[in-house]
Design an enzyme around this catalytic site. Sequence first.
Site, PDB file in Angstrom:
ATOM      1  N   ASN A   9      -8.725  72.152  -8.606  1.00 28.94           N
ATOM      2  CA  ASN A   9      -8.395  71.714  -7.231  1.00 28.94           C
ATOM      3  C   ASN A   9      -8.551  73.023  -6.487  1.00 28.94           C
ATOM      4  OD1 ASN A   9      -7.168  71.249  -4.769  1.00 28.94           O
ATOM      5  ND2 ASN A   9      -4.878  71.315  -5.624  1.00 28.94           N
ATOM      6  N   LYS A  11      -8.484  73.312  -3.410  1.00 28.54           N
ATOM      7  CA  LYS A  11      -7.457  73.683  -2.168  1.00 28.54           C
ATOM      8  C   LYS A  11      -8.478  74.004  -0.880  1.00 28.54           C
ATOM      9  CE  LYS A  11      -3.968  75.160  -5.123  1.00 28.54           C
ATOM     10  NZ  LYS A  11      -2.307  75.672  -5.297  1.00 28.54           N
ATOM     11  N   HIS A  95       0.105  65.994  -3.552  1.00 29.02           N
ATOM     12  CA  HIS A  95       0.124  67.254  -4.186  1.00 29.02           C
ATOM     13  C   HIS A  95       1.501  68.099  -3.527  1.00 29.02           C
ATOM     14  CE1 HIS A  95      -0.641  71.678  -4.871  1.00 29.02           C
ATOM     15  NE2 HIS A  95      -1.434  71.298  -5.868  1.00 29.02           N
ATOM     16  N   GLU A  97       2.056  70.758  -2.204  1.00 22.07           N
ATOM     17  CA  GLU A  97       1.712  71.308  -0.925  1.00 22.07           C
ATOM     18  C   GLU A  97       1.726  70.413   0.329  1.00 22.07           C
ATOM     19  OE1 GLU A  97      -1.839  73.505  -2.098  1.00 22.07           O
ATOM     20  OE2 GLU A  97      -0.437  74.796  -3.751  1.00 22.07           O
ATOM     21  N   GLU A 167       3.463  68.721 -12.185  1.00 20.49           N
ATOM     22  CA  GLU A 167       3.246  70.044 -11.546  1.00 20.49           C
ATOM     23  C   GLU A 167       4.401  70.631 -11.161  1.00 20.49           C
ATOM     24  OE1 GLU A 167      -1.206  71.036 -10.335  1.00 20.49           O
ATOM     25  OE2 GLU A 167       0.024  70.296  -8.758  1.00 20.49           O
ATOM     26  N   GLY A 173       0.542  78.375  -8.432  1.00 21.90           N
ATOM     27  CA  GLY A 173       0.293  79.790  -7.677  1.00 21.90           C
ATOM     28  C   GLY A 173       0.926  80.912  -8.190  1.00 21.90           C
ATOM     29  N   SER A 213      -0.544  77.193 -12.529  1.00 23.07           N
ATOM     30  CA  SER A 213      -0.868  78.537 -13.321  1.00 23.07           C
ATOM     31  C   SER A 213      -1.374  78.419 -14.767  1.00 23.07           C
ATOM     32  CB  SER A 213       0.322  79.565 -13.465  1.00 23.07           C
ATOM     33  OG  SER A 213       0.907  79.601 -11.872  1.00 23.07           O
TER      34      SER A 213
HETATM   35  C1  PEP Z   1      -2.660  73.299  -7.979  1.00 21.96           C
HETATM   36  O1  PEP Z   1      -3.389  73.699  -7.125  1.00 21.96           O
HETATM   37  O2  PEP Z   1      -2.512  72.022  -8.565  1.00 21.96           O
HETATM   38  C2  PEP Z   1      -2.357  74.402  -8.770  1.00 21.96           C
HETATM   39  C3  PEP Z   1      -1.685  74.065 -10.167  1.00 21.96           C
HETATM   40  O3  PEP Z   1      -2.492  75.760  -8.758  1.00 21.96           O
HETATM   41  P1  PEP Z   1      -2.359  76.970  -9.830  1.00 21.96           P
HETATM   42  O4  PEP Z   1      -3.282  76.509 -10.903  1.00 21.96           O
HETATM   43  O5  PEP Z   1      -3.269  77.977  -8.833  1.00 21.96           O
HETATM   44  O6  PEP Z   1      -1.071  77.336 -10.051  1.00 21.96           O
END
Ligand code: PEP
Length: 250
Positions: A9, A11, A95, A97, A167, A173, A213
Site C-alpha cells: 500500500n 498510500k 483502511h 486512515e 491491521e 506506521g 509495521s
Molecule cells: C498500511 O498502510 O496498511 C500499513 C500497515 O502501513 P505500515 O506497514 O507502514 O505500518
Amino acid sequence: MRIPLIAGNWKMYKTVGEATTLVRDLLAGLGELSDREAIVCPPFTALAAVAALVADSPLGLGAQNLYPEAQGAFTGEVSPPMLVDIGCRYVIIGHSERRQYFGESDAFVNRKLRAALAHGLRPIVCVGESKPQRDAGQAEPIVTAQVRAALLEVPPAQMANVVIAYEPIWAIGTGDTATPADAQAMHAAIRATLAELYGAEIAATVRIQYGGSVKPDNIDELMAQPDIDGALVGGASLQAASFLRIIHYQ
Ligand code: PEP
C-alpha cells in the site's frame, strides 16, 4: 489451499516517475511466484503507468480506494469500472486512515465492498482496533464487529474474492508490530466469525492478511502463523529491497 497475498500500500507516495522506477526494480528482483501472490497499490495517478509495466508479469495491481457507484456526478471520485478498465484486480477498502481522516463508517465500507465485488474487483477490507480499545480488552469484539458489518449482505459465493486485512491501528506506521502470537489470535477470531457467518468450509478459504509495521525482519515469523495468509505493507513497500524481501518470506 489459501494462496498467501503480499500487498504493498503506497498510500500518498510516489510520482509517476518514482513509481516507474520502483516497479522496474521490483520486477527485476521478483522471479517466479509459484506459491504466493504479490501486488502493488499505487496512488490513482500512477495506476496507468504501473499497469503497463506489470502487464504479463507476476506482479498484480490494486487501487487504494473507490467510490461505490459505477459513474455519476461525484467530483473527485473514482469508480469500480474505472479501476477494472485500468487493470486493477484488487482494491483496498476501509483502511483505518480512511476511517479516521475521511469519516468512513462501517456502513460505507460495506457499500464499497459490495460495489467492488459487483464489478469483479477483489476487495481487501481493513479492520483493526485502536490502542485504547486493545488496552481495554476490546480488540476482539471490536474487530469481529467490523468484520460482520463489512460483510453485511455479501453472499457466500462471493467470499472467495474477499480478502480481510487485520491491521491494528496502533501498529500502522509506528514500528510497533503485533507479536505473531497476538496477531494469530486475532486472525483465528476473525476466521471463527467467518465460520459463524458462512460455515467452516468457506471460512477456511478466505485469506486474512496482517498489516502494521511489517518489515523484512518480522515477516517470516508472522507468515509462519497458521491463520496469517499474507501481509498488507505500507512503509516497507516503498523500497524495492525491503518489499522484495517481504514478498520472498520463508
Ligand atoms: C498500511 O498502510 O496498511 C500499513 C500497515 O502501513 P505500515 O506497514 O507502514 O505500518
